[in-house]
Each structure stands twice: as C-alpha cells, then as structure tokens.
Design a protein around this motif. Sequence first.
Motif, PDB file in Angstrom:
ATOM      1  N   TYR A  34     -51.838   0.322 -56.028  1.00 39.06           N
ATOM      2  CA  TYR A  34     -51.403   1.702 -56.198  1.00 39.06           C
ATOM      3  C   TYR A  34     -50.345   2.128 -55.182  1.00 39.06           C
ATOM      4  CZ  TYR A  34     -55.324   2.186 -59.377  1.00 39.06           C
ATOM      5  OH  TYR A  34     -56.183   2.028 -60.429  1.00 39.06           O
ATOM      6  N   PHE A  35     -49.886   1.232 -54.326  1.00 35.54           N
ATOM      7  CA  PHE A  35     -48.928   1.600 -53.288  1.00 35.54           C
ATOM      8  C   PHE A  35     -47.595   2.075 -53.863  1.00 35.54           C
ATOM      9  CE2 PHE A  35     -51.132  -1.464 -50.159  1.00 35.54           C
ATOM     10  CZ  PHE A  35     -52.061  -0.498 -49.841  1.00 35.54           C
ATOM     11  N   ASP A  36     -47.056   1.356 -54.820  1.00 34.40           N
ATOM     12  CA  ASP A  36     -45.824   1.761 -55.491  1.00 34.40           C
ATOM     13  C   ASP A  36     -45.729   1.038 -56.827  1.00 34.40           C
ATOM     14  OD1 ASP A  36     -44.744  -0.831 -55.088  1.00 34.40           O
ATOM     15  OD2 ASP A  36     -43.682  -0.229 -53.281  1.00 34.40           O
ATOM     16  N   ASP A  37     -44.627   1.211 -57.537  1.00 35.90           N
ATOM     17  CA  ASP A  37     -44.483   0.636 -58.876  1.00 35.90           C
ATOM     18  C   ASP A  37     -44.503  -0.887 -58.889  1.00 35.90           C
ATOM     19  OD1 ASP A  37     -44.287   3.180 -59.877  1.00 35.90           O
ATOM     20  OD2 ASP A  37     -42.099   3.165 -60.006  1.00 35.90           O
ATOM     21  N   TYR A  38     -44.096  -1.516 -57.790  1.00 32.85           N
ATOM     22  CA  TYR A  38     -43.976  -2.967 -57.762  1.00 32.85           C
ATOM     23  C   TYR A  38     -45.141  -3.667 -57.065  1.00 32.85           C
ATOM     24  CZ  TYR A  38     -39.294  -1.953 -59.326  1.00 32.85           C
ATOM     25  OH  TYR A  38     -38.241  -1.500 -60.048  1.00 32.85           O
ATOM     26  N   SER A  39     -45.998  -2.934 -56.375  1.00 32.49           N
ATOM     27  CA  SER A  39     -47.055  -3.575 -55.592  1.00 32.49           C
ATOM     28  C   SER A  39     -48.022  -4.433 -56.421  1.00 32.49           C
ATOM     29  CB  SER A  39     -47.813  -2.559 -54.745  1.00 32.49           C
ATOM     30  OG  SER A  39     -48.424  -1.587 -55.532  1.00 32.49           O
ATOM     31  N   PRO A  40     -48.331  -4.106 -57.691  1.00 29.03           N
ATOM     32  CA  PRO A  40     -49.210  -5.013 -58.438  1.00 29.03           C
ATOM     33  C   PRO A  40     -48.594  -6.395 -58.685  1.00 29.03           C
ATOM     34  CG  PRO A  40     -49.119  -2.886 -59.524  1.00 29.03           C
ATOM     35  CD  PRO A  40     -48.071  -2.878 -58.445  1.00 29.03           C
ATOM     36  N   TYR A  41     -47.278  -6.492 -58.555  1.00 31.04           N
ATOM     37  CA  TYR A  41     -46.590  -7.748 -58.835  1.00 31.04           C
ATOM     38  C   TYR A  41     -46.289  -8.561 -57.577  1.00 31.04           C
ATOM     39  CZ  TYR A  41     -46.080  -5.062 -63.040  1.00 31.04           C
ATOM     40  OH  TYR A  41     -46.353  -4.284 -64.138  1.00 31.04           O
ATOM     41  N   LEU A  42     -46.543  -7.988 -56.406  1.00 31.24           N
ATOM     42  CA  LEU A  42     -46.286  -8.700 -55.162  1.00 31.24           C
ATOM     43  C   LEU A  42     -47.431  -9.656 -54.842  1.00 31.24           C
ATOM     44  CD1 LEU A  42     -44.993  -5.763 -52.931  1.00 31.24           C
ATOM     45  CD2 LEU A  42     -43.640  -7.600 -53.945  1.00 31.24           C
ATOM     46  N   ASP A  43     -47.136 -10.647 -54.046  1.00 34.12           N
ATOM     47  CA  ASP A  43     -48.153 -11.588 -53.603  1.00 34.12           C
ATOM     48  C   ASP A  43     -49.186 -10.849 -52.754  1.00 34.12           C
ATOM     49  OD1 ASP A  43     -48.963 -13.791 -51.313  1.00 34.12           O
ATOM     50  OD2 ASP A  43     -48.707 -14.645 -53.326  1.00 34.12           O
ATOM     51  N   LYS A  44     -50.460 -11.177 -52.936  1.00 31.43           N
ATOM     52  CA  LYS A  44     -51.547 -10.516 -52.209  1.00 31.43           C
ATOM     53  C   LYS A  44     -51.399 -10.671 -50.697  1.00 31.43           C
ATOM     54  CE  LYS A  44     -54.124  -9.130 -55.673  1.00 31.43           C
ATOM     55  NZ  LYS A  44     -54.275  -7.749 -56.003  1.00 31.43           N
ATOM     56  N   SER A  45     -50.810 -11.758 -50.248  1.00 29.00           N
ATOM     57  CA  SER A  45     -50.651 -11.953 -48.799  1.00 29.00           C
ATOM     58  C   SER A  45     -49.725 -10.901 -48.192  1.00 29.00           C
ATOM     59  CB  SER A  45     -50.132 -13.357 -48.495  1.00 29.00           C
ATOM     60  OG  SER A  45     -48.822 -13.525 -49.014  1.00 29.00           O
ATOM     61  N   ILE A  46     -48.868 -10.306 -48.999  1.00 23.52           N
ATOM     62  CA  ILE A  46     -47.970  -9.250 -48.525  1.00 23.52           C
ATOM     63  C   ILE A  46     -48.680  -7.903 -48.540  1.00 23.52           C
ATOM     64  CG2 ILE A  46     -45.856  -7.960 -49.030  1.00 23.52           C
ATOM     65  CD1 ILE A  46     -44.776 -10.588 -50.270  1.00 23.52           C
ATOM     66  N   THR A  47     -49.271  -7.549 -49.661  1.00 25.53           N
ATOM     67  CA  THR A  47     -49.858  -6.219 -49.797  1.00 25.53           C
ATOM     68  C   THR A  47     -51.132  -6.045 -48.986  1.00 25.53           C
ATOM     69  OG1 THR A  47     -50.957  -6.912 -51.846  1.00 25.53           O
ATOM     70  CG2 THR A  47     -48.854  -5.773 -52.062  1.00 25.53           C
ATOM     71  N   GLN A  48     -51.863  -7.110 -48.729  1.00 21.04           N
ATOM     72  CA  GLN A  48     -53.089  -6.978 -47.957  1.00 21.04           C
ATOM     73  C   GLN A  48     -52.829  -6.682 -46.487  1.00 21.04           C
ATOM     74  OE1 GLN A  48     -55.391 -10.454 -48.891  1.00 21.04           O
ATOM     75  NE2 GLN A  48     -56.424  -9.408 -50.566  1.00 21.04           N
ATOM     76  N   ARG A  49     -51.625  -6.881 -46.035  1.00 20.34           N
ATOM     77  CA  ARG A  49     -51.277  -6.574 -44.644  1.00 20.34           C
ATOM     78  C   ARG A  49     -51.184  -5.077 -44.395  1.00 20.34           C
ATOM     79  NH1 ARG A  49     -46.451 -10.917 -44.016  1.00 20.34           N
ATOM     80  NH2 ARG A  49     -47.725 -12.763 -44.351  1.00 20.34           N
ATOM     81  N   ILE A  50     -51.044  -4.288 -45.455  1.00 21.18           N
ATOM     82  CA  ILE A  50     -50.829  -2.845 -45.268  1.00 21.18           C
ATOM     83  C   ILE A  50     -51.922  -1.997 -45.917  1.00 21.18           C
ATOM     84  CG2 ILE A  50     -48.333  -3.001 -45.000  1.00 21.18           C
ATOM     85  CD1 ILE A  50     -48.037  -2.328 -47.954  1.00 21.18           C
ATOM     86  N   ASP A  51     -53.073  -2.598 -46.247  1.00 19.52           N
ATOM     87  CA  ASP A  51     -54.121  -1.809 -46.903  1.00 19.52           C
ATOM     88  C   ASP A  51     -55.024  -1.062 -45.926  1.00 19.52           C
ATOM     89  OD1 ASP A  51     -55.737  -3.842 -45.961  1.00 19.52           O
ATOM     90  OD2 ASP A  51     -56.385  -4.529 -47.929  1.00 19.52           O
ATOM     91  N   GLY A  52     -54.825  -1.268 -44.626  1.00 18.85           N
ATOM     92  CA  GLY A  52     -55.543  -0.494 -43.635  1.00 18.85           C
ATOM     93  C   GLY A  52     -56.873  -1.062 -43.174  1.00 18.85           C
ATOM     94  N   VAL A  53     -57.243  -2.245 -43.629  1.00 18.92           N
ATOM     95  CA  VAL A  53     -58.491  -2.858 -43.162  1.00 18.92           C
ATOM     96  C   VAL A  53     -58.177  -4.161 -42.459  1.00 18.92           C
ATOM     97  CG1 VAL A  53     -59.969  -1.811 -44.912  1.00 18.92           C
ATOM     98  CG2 VAL A  53     -58.941  -4.012 -45.363  1.00 18.92           C
ATOM     99  N   GLU A  54     -59.008  -4.477 -41.498  1.00 18.08           N
ATOM    100  CA  GLU A  54     -58.796  -5.704 -40.741  1.00 18.08           C
ATOM    101  C   GLU A  54     -59.625  -6.832 -41.343  1.00 18.08           C
ATOM    102  OE1 GLU A  54     -62.114  -3.472 -39.650  1.00 18.08           O
ATOM    103  OE2 GLU A  54     -60.101  -2.813 -39.185  1.00 18.08           O
ATOM    104  N   GLY A  55     -59.252  -8.031 -40.998  1.00 17.08           N
ATOM    105  CA  GLY A  55     -60.008  -9.199 -41.450  1.00 17.08           C
ATOM    106  C   GLY A  55     -59.788  -9.528 -42.912  1.00 17.08           C
ATOM    107  N   HIS A  56     -60.717 -10.260 -43.441  1.00 25.06           N
ATOM    108  CA  HIS A  56     -60.609 -10.741 -44.819  1.00 25.06           C
ATOM    109  C   HIS A  56     -61.401  -9.826 -45.735  1.00 25.06           C
ATOM    110  CE1 HIS A  56     -58.566 -14.293 -43.429  1.00 25.06           C
ATOM    111  NE2 HIS A  56     -59.482 -14.406 -42.490  1.00 25.06           N
ATOM    112  N   ARG A  57     -60.794  -8.670 -46.023  1.00 25.53           N
ATOM    113  CA  ARG A  57     -61.416  -7.677 -46.893  1.00 25.53           C
ATOM    114  C   ARG A  57     -60.381  -7.156 -47.872  1.00 25.53           C
ATOM    115  NH1 ARG A  57     -64.647  -3.779 -43.012  1.00 25.53           N
ATOM    116  NH2 ARG A  57     -66.098  -3.626 -44.712  1.00 25.53           N
TER     117      ARG A  57
END
Length: 80
Positions: A34-57
């Motif tokens: 839900y970050f922006d129009d393109y975020s569902p298409y980005l690699d998870k390793s990129i978007t998970q860096r900015i979801d606000g949780v630490e570790g592997h969550r």
Amino acid sequence: MEWVCPICNGMASYIVKCSDCGNQMDARGAIEDYFDDYSPYLDKSITQRIDGVEGHRCVHLFYCPNCNDDKRIPVNQIWM
C-alpha cells in the motif's frame, strides 16, 4: 534458503477479531503493498526495509467492514 512470510506465501492464514465490534476482520495483504502504486511490484527485499518493523517480520493489514477499523499485525517470517 531465505526468510519468507507464511501468509504472503499461502502457508498460513490469520483470523483476527475486531477489537471494537468483535467481527472477523478481512485480510488485506502486506502493508508494504500500500506504499504507492508500484510497491506491489517491487522486490520484497526493497519494500521490507521501510515497513517500520525490525528483524524478519512482515506487517499485514486487517480491515473490519462492519466498523471500518483496521489493524496492522506483524507476522514472524520463517527460514526456508
């Protein structure tokens, strides 16, 4: 091997009850989609860096259609 979210990969499902009305909330997917129009298409390793949780969550969004409430639930990833 890598860390994967059991919900995103269809290995598990969560049932979450609304804290306001008690109804079952709808699973709406990973919050990073839900970050922006393109975020569902980005690699998870990129978007998970900015979801606000630490570790592997992986943070998932749950929505109550009865009272329009939403919850963000961090889900522990598993090593596969």
